[in-house]
Write a protein that holds these residues in place. Structure first.
Motif, PDB file in Angstrom:
ATOM      1  N   ASP A  32       1.665 -10.342   5.628  1.00 55.69           N
ATOM      2  CA  ASP A  32       2.478 -10.010   4.576  1.00 55.69           C
ATOM      3  C   ASP A  32       3.678 -10.853   3.999  1.00 55.69           C
ATOM      4  O   ASP A  32       3.915 -11.480   5.231  1.00 55.69           O
ATOM      5  N   PRO A  33       3.872 -10.856   2.926  1.00 58.08           N
ATOM      6  CA  PRO A  33       5.050 -11.814   2.700  1.00 58.08           C
ATOM      7  C   PRO A  33       6.174 -11.421   3.168  1.00 58.08           C
ATOM      8  O   PRO A  33       7.209 -12.497   3.175  1.00 58.08           O
TER       9      PRO A  33
ATOM     10  N   HIS B 186      -3.006  -0.235   9.285  1.00 60.72           N
ATOM     11  CA  HIS B 186      -4.466   0.050   8.857  1.00 60.72           C
ATOM     12  C   HIS B 186      -5.007  -1.058   9.580  1.00 60.72           C
ATOM     13  O   HIS B 186      -6.413  -1.121   9.943  1.00 60.72           O
TER      14      HIS B 186
ATOM     15  N   ARG C 209      11.276 -11.331  -5.156  1.00 61.14           N
ATOM     16  CA  ARG C 209      11.012  -9.917  -5.335  1.00 61.14           C
ATOM     17  C   ARG C 209      12.260  -9.147  -4.721  1.00 61.14           C
ATOM     18  O   ARG C 209      12.835  -9.719  -3.687  1.00 61.14           O
TER      19      ARG C 209
ATOM     20  N   ILE D 192       0.674 -14.703   2.937  1.00 66.13           N
ATOM     21  CA  ILE D 192       0.461 -14.729   1.569  1.00 66.13           C
ATOM     22  C   ILE D 192       1.014 -13.968   0.647  1.00 66.13           C
ATOM     23  O   ILE D 192       0.888 -12.704   1.037  1.00 66.13           O
ATOM     24  N   ASP D 193       1.559 -14.561  -0.375  1.00 64.79           N
ATOM     25  CA  ASP D 193       1.961 -14.070  -1.620  1.00 64.79           C
ATOM     26  C   ASP D 193       0.885 -14.274  -2.524  1.00 64.79           C
ATOM     27  O   ASP D 193       0.721 -15.429  -2.915  1.00 64.79           O
ATOM     28  N   VAL D 194       0.251 -13.042  -3.035  1.00 64.84           N
ATOM     29  CA  VAL D 194      -1.172 -13.368  -3.919  1.00 64.84           C
ATOM     30  C   VAL D 194      -0.831 -13.973  -5.316  1.00 64.84           C
ATOM     31  O   VAL D 194      -1.620 -14.520  -5.719  1.00 64.84           O
ATOM     32  N   ARG D 195       0.599 -14.236  -5.455  1.00 67.21           N
ATOM     33  CA  ARG D 195       0.838 -14.733  -6.947  1.00 67.21           C
ATOM     34  C   ARG D 195       0.795 -16.219  -6.590  1.00 67.21           C
ATOM     35  O   ARG D 195       0.839 -16.844  -7.823  1.00 67.21           O
TER      36      ARG D 195
ATOM     37  N   ILE E 241      -4.160  -2.411   0.424  1.00 69.11           N
ATOM     38  CA  ILE E 241      -4.033  -1.065   0.603  1.00 69.11           C
ATOM     39  C   ILE E 241      -2.456  -0.557  -0.117  1.00 69.11           C
ATOM     40  O   ILE E 241      -1.622  -1.462   0.507  1.00 69.11           O
ATOM     41  N   ASN E 242      -2.465   0.076  -1.013  1.00 73.96           N
ATOM     42  CA  ASN E 242      -1.059   0.743  -1.627  1.00 73.96           C
ATOM     43  C   ASN E 242      -0.266  -0.576  -2.096  1.00 73.96           C
ATOM     44  O   ASN E 242       1.076  -0.702  -1.704  1.00 73.96           O
ATOM     45  N   MET E 243      -0.733  -1.723  -2.582  1.00 73.69           N
ATOM     46  CA  MET E 243       0.094  -2.837  -2.823  1.00 73.69           C
ATOM     47  C   MET E 243       0.174  -3.029  -4.460  1.00 73.69           C
ATOM     48  O   MET E 243       1.298  -3.029  -4.902  1.00 73.69           O
TER      49      MET E 243
ATOM     50  N   PRO F  27       9.937  -3.486  -0.090  1.00 68.93           N
ATOM     51  CA  PRO F  27       8.526  -3.448  -0.212  1.00 68.93           C
ATOM     52  C   PRO F  27       8.041  -1.914  -0.091  1.00 68.93           C
ATOM     53  O   PRO F  27       6.951  -1.955  -0.212  1.00 68.93           O
TER      54      PRO F  27
ATOM     55  N   ILE G 127       2.765  -1.044  -5.974  1.00 74.60           N
ATOM     56  CA  ILE G 127       4.440  -1.234  -5.850  1.00 74.60           C
ATOM     57  C   ILE G 127       4.719  -2.580  -5.862  1.00 74.60           C
ATOM     58  O   ILE G 127       5.357  -3.346  -4.858  1.00 74.60           O
TER      59      ILE G 127
ATOM     60  N   GLY H 196      -0.950  -7.866   2.002  1.00 74.04           N
ATOM     61  CA  GLY H 196       0.262  -6.808   2.179  1.00 74.04           C
ATOM     62  C   GLY H 196      -0.110  -5.607   3.147  1.00 74.04           C
ATOM     63  O   GLY H 196      -0.069  -4.526   2.808  1.00 74.04           O
TER      64      GLY H 196
HETATM   65  C1  LIG Z   1       3.749  -0.077   0.135  1.00 73.90           C
HETATM   66  S1  LIG Z   1       3.596  -1.594   1.047  1.00 73.90           S
HETATM   67  C2  LIG Z   1       2.028  -0.916   1.739  1.00 73.90           C
HETATM   68  C3  LIG Z   1       1.809  -1.650   3.332  1.00 73.90           C
HETATM   69  C4  LIG Z   1       0.307  -1.256   3.836  1.00 73.90           C
HETATM   70  N1  LIG Z   1      -0.526  -1.842   2.974  1.00 73.90           N
HETATM   71  C5  LIG Z   1       0.301   0.302   3.962  1.00 73.90           C
HETATM   72  O1  LIG Z   1      -0.534   0.843   3.035  1.00 73.90           O
HETATM   73  O2  LIG Z   1       0.919   0.816   4.867  1.00 73.90           O
HETATM   74  C6  LIG Z   1       3.187  -2.670   0.028  1.00 73.90           C
HETATM   75  C7  LIG Z   1       3.146  -4.095   0.675  1.00 73.90           C
HETATM   76  O3  LIG Z   1       2.609  -5.160  -0.240  1.00 73.90           O
HETATM   77  C8  LIG Z   1       3.386  -6.095   0.036  1.00 73.90           C
HETATM   78  N2  LIG Z   1       3.624  -6.897  -1.140  1.00 73.90           N
HETATM   79  C9  LIG Z   1       4.260  -6.769  -2.221  1.00 73.90           C
HETATM   80  N3  LIG Z   1       4.107  -7.892  -3.209  1.00 73.90           N
HETATM   81  C10 LIG Z   1       3.153  -8.650  -2.701  1.00 73.90           C
HETATM   82  C11 LIG Z   1       2.456  -9.791  -3.073  1.00 73.90           C
HETATM   83  N4  LIG Z   1       2.805 -10.461  -4.225  1.00 73.90           N
HETATM   84  N5  LIG Z   1       1.535 -10.585  -2.464  1.00 73.90           N
HETATM   85  C12 LIG Z   1       1.106  -9.935  -0.908  1.00 73.90           C
HETATM   86  N6  LIG Z   1       1.768  -8.749  -0.718  1.00 73.90           N
HETATM   87  C13 LIG Z   1       2.691  -8.227  -1.434  1.00 73.90           C
HETATM   88  C14 LIG Z   1       4.800  -5.812   0.553  1.00 73.90           C
HETATM   89  O4  LIG Z   1       5.374  -6.808   1.306  1.00 73.90           O
HETATM   90  C15 LIG Z   1       4.478  -4.627   1.192  1.00 73.90           C
HETATM   91  O5  LIG Z   1       4.434  -4.798   2.544  1.00 73.90           O
END
Ligand SMILES: C[S@@+](CC[C@H](N)C(=O)[O-])C[C@H]1O[C@@H](n2cnc3c(N)ncnc32)[C@H](O)[C@@H]1O
Length: 219
Positions: free
Chosen positions: A74-75, A57, A5, A101-104, A122-124, A9, A127, A51
């Motif tokens: 979070d990754p 939260h 990435r 964890i990276d969900v990929r 949430i909000n992932m 984030p 983005i 994430g």
């Molecule tokens: C916009 S932030 C939201 C953080 C939190 N959930 C919130 O709502 O305040 C998105 C989060 O998703 C994580 N993220 C992005 N790609 C991801 C992936 N492939 N696997 C897991 N987490 C990921 C980022 O590192 C980041 O912390």
């Protein structure tokens, strides 16, 4: 864990106190998200947050639901440091992590904790590249209990149309930042992922600022 990435984030400036990060949007929406989760998701058992960002939260739900073990992480290393500091400060026995964890990834390395009563993100998915949404649903198919909940929060379009001008503008700003990001369409993009991974849409909850909480159940 993949490290390909390129973009930071988050989209918003965050305050910092030591390792603890503060997200203005999390402060605004955390009560609504906690209440929607506790109404539609489990209040006891094991939940896995993906994430987790600053950890706000996680702390907010874990405080309200002491019977629920909330595994978060979070990754992103700075986010993990914030989560670790919040866990240490809170001393909540039911707040666990941080995982990386990276969900990929095909294997989330959660054999000891799974299956989960809920997976939350949430909000992932808007983005991150769409491969993150694909990985999230695949993981929900692998690691949720039968009847377990996948809980998503964020902006969604419906049947190919934005639900508000603000979401359309937000989508454009996401895509300007990274063309692989963007508001996902609940019907066209996300429903096929649910079907592929044996998940059924069980509730959509309208949230402030034209966001949705979306809850799927594992068959
Ligand atoms: C916009 S932030 C939201 C953080 C939190 N959930 C919130 O709502 O305040 C998105 C989060 O998703 C994580 N993220 C992005 N790609 C991801 C992936 N492939 N696997 C897991 N987490 C990921 C980022 O590192 C980041 O912390």
């Amino acid at each position: 864990m993949s490290n390909d990435r390129q973009s930071p984030p988050t989209l918003e400036p965050r305050e910092r106190a030591g390792d603890i990060l503060y997200s203005p949007s999390a402060a605004r929406n955390r009560d609504f998200i906690r209440d929607a989760f506790l109404k539609h998701g489990p209040n006891a058992g094991k939940a896995l947050e993906i994430g987790g960002g600053t950890g706000e939260h996680a702390l907010h739900v874990a405080e309200a639901a002491p019977e629920l073990s909330w595994h978060t992480g979070d990754p992103d290393p700075a986010s993990r440091a914030s989560i670790a500091a919040r866990i240490a400060e809170s001393r909540l026995a039911n707040l666990i992590g941080p995982h990386a964890i990276d969900v990929r990834e095909d294997d989330w390395d959660v054999a000891e904790q799974a299956p989960f009563d809920a997976i939350i993100s949430i909000n992932m998915i808007h983005i991150a590249p769409f491969t993150a949404a694909e990985g999230l649903f695949a993981g929900a198919g692998r690691y949720l209990l039968e009847g377990g909940a996948l809980f998503l929060y964020g902006p969604f379009s419906r049947n190919g149309a934005h639900t508000a001008p603000s979401n359309e503008a937000f989508n454009a700003s996401l895509k300007a930042r990274d063309p692989s990001w963007g508001v996902r369409d609940l019907d066209h993009d996300i429903a096929p992922l649910a079907q592929k991974n044996n998940l059924v849409l069980s509730a959509t909850v309208e949230m402030p600022a034209n966001n949705l909480s979306v809850i799927f159940r594992k068959n």
